[in-house]
Design a protein around this motif. Sequence first.
Motif, PDB file in Angstrom:
ATOM      1  N   THR A   1       9.011  12.083   0.496  1.00 24.58           N
ATOM      2  CA  THR A   1       7.628  12.331   0.895  1.00 24.58           C
ATOM      3  C   THR A   1       7.456  12.115   2.387  1.00 24.58           C
ATOM      4  O   THR A   1       8.398  11.717   3.080  1.00 24.58           O
TER       5      THR A   1
ATOM      6  N   THR B   1       3.810  17.730  -0.634  1.00 31.73           N
ATOM      7  CA  THR B   1       3.720  16.399  -0.036  1.00 31.73           C
ATOM      8  C   THR B   1       4.721  15.442  -0.676  1.00 31.73           C
ATOM      9  O   THR B   1       5.096  14.456  -0.065  1.00 31.73           O
TER      10      THR B   1
ATOM     11  N   SER C   1      -3.915  11.592   1.092  1.00 28.08           N
ATOM     12  CA  SER C   1      -3.070  10.725   1.916  1.00 28.08           C
ATOM     13  C   SER C   1      -3.590  10.817   3.345  1.00 28.08           C
ATOM     14  O   SER C   1      -4.590  11.482   3.612  1.00 28.08           O
ATOM     15  N   ALA C   2      -2.880  10.204   4.246  1.00 27.77           N
ATOM     16  CA  ALA C   2      -3.269  10.269   5.655  1.00 27.77           C
ATOM     17  C   ALA C   2      -3.150  11.694   6.195  1.00 27.77           C
ATOM     18  O   ALA C   2      -3.754  12.025   7.213  1.00 27.77           O
ATOM     19  N   TYR C   3      -2.375  12.544   5.519  1.00 24.43           N
ATOM     20  CA  TYR C   3      -2.089  13.888   6.030  1.00 24.43           C
ATOM     21  C   TYR C   3      -2.730  15.019   5.234  1.00 24.43           C
ATOM     22  O   TYR C   3      -2.847  16.126   5.722  1.00 24.43           O
ATOM     23  N   THR C   4      -3.107  14.749   3.980  1.00 26.87           N
ATOM     24  CA  THR C   4      -3.618  15.813   3.119  1.00 26.87           C
ATOM     25  C   THR C   4      -4.741  15.311   2.213  1.00 26.87           C
ATOM     26  O   THR C   4      -4.907  14.106   2.024  1.00 26.87           O
TER      27      THR C   4
ATOM     28  N   GLU D   1       0.818  -1.210   0.000  1.00 29.00           N
ATOM     29  CA  GLU D   1       0.000   0.000   0.000  1.00 29.00           C
ATOM     30  C   GLU D   1       0.855   1.263   0.000  1.00 29.00           C
ATOM     31  O   GLU D   1       0.346   2.356  -0.174  1.00 29.00           O
ATOM     32  N   GLY D   2       2.170   1.125   0.188  1.00 26.05           N
ATOM     33  CA  GLY D   2       3.050   2.287   0.180  1.00 26.05           C
ATOM     34  C   GLY D   2       3.432   2.737  -1.215  1.00 26.05           C
ATOM     35  O   GLY D   2       4.142   3.711  -1.387  1.00 26.05           O
TER      36      GLY D   2
ATOM     37  N   SER E   1       5.705  10.109   5.587  1.00 24.10           N
ATOM     38  CA  SER E   1       5.241   8.758   5.869  1.00 24.10           C
ATOM     39  C   SER E   1       4.785   8.690   7.323  1.00 24.10           C
ATOM     40  O   SER E   1       5.307   9.372   8.179  1.00 24.10           O
TER      41      SER E   1
ATOM     42  N   PHE F   1      -4.799  13.275  -5.360  1.00 23.52           N
ATOM     43  CA  PHE F   1      -4.611  12.053  -4.584  1.00 23.52           C
ATOM     44  C   PHE F   1      -4.414  12.437  -3.125  1.00 23.52           C
ATOM     45  O   PHE F   1      -3.485  13.168  -2.784  1.00 23.52           O
TER      46      PHE F   1
ATOM     47  N   THR G   1      -2.198  15.652  -3.304  1.00 17.08           N
ATOM     48  CA  THR G   1      -0.745  15.527  -3.351  1.00 17.08           C
ATOM     49  C   THR G   1      -0.206  16.743  -4.086  1.00 17.08           C
ATOM     50  O   THR G   1      -0.677  17.061  -5.177  1.00 17.08           O
TER      51      THR G   1
ATOM     52  N   HIS H   1       3.439   4.366  -4.934  1.00 18.71           N
ATOM     53  CA  HIS H   1       3.022   5.683  -5.404  1.00 18.71           C
ATOM     54  C   HIS H   1       2.746   5.669  -6.902  1.00 18.71           C
ATOM     55  O   HIS H   1       2.859   6.698  -7.561  1.00 18.71           O
TER      56      HIS H   1
END
Length: 195
Positions: free
Chosen positions: A193, A88, A105-108, A20-21, A195, A103, A111, A23
């Motif tokens: 990036t 990001t 992410s857990a933070y935004t 899942e990591g 993580s 796209f 991307t 890109h």
Amino acid sequence: MGVYLVSIDTGEWFGEDGGEGGHGAVAAALDDELRRRGLRPYEPGRGPAGRGAGGWFEEKVSPSMKGFDAFCRDRLTEAERETFYGWTVLVPLSLAEPIPLPFGSAYTDETVIAGAPQVLALGERLAGVLRLPLDAIPATGANLELSLWFMDGVRETAAARPGPWTDDLDTAFYVALYLRAAQYALRHGCPVTYS
């Protein structure tokens, strides 16, 4: 636990690792956007930055960013701030402006891709304002080297080489962090990036 700034190896970038990591979707969308702008697609290097090659960039993002943000707001335009630390994913390409991609992410929610040469130039400018002793600050990219230096090794250098950088070590850390991330991305031809 926490947030880390890490390099991305080639397999992860193209989603070849199957985890899942990967890109891969971001990589494909970036290439499409680069082509749309008349630029060549991005091909990450296969040098020592890859985890399989024995090393990678990894720094913990833990100090408060409040002073750093205020420092940057006083010295950079909004566009420069977005370029320097609003991204990001950092890539070793010259980009006139950051490229947003749809796209999350857990933070935004999206991307944002920034170019390492532009981040490096802004980092060098801010380091000059702070009189940051870059020759004394780790630059090899060894895991957590910068984070650990700011936790343990900074006192001796601060005593020997005082300057505006010692007034707010959290601000000095972030200027050094983004500058070193850009240098690493350019040296190894790899993205960086969170993580």
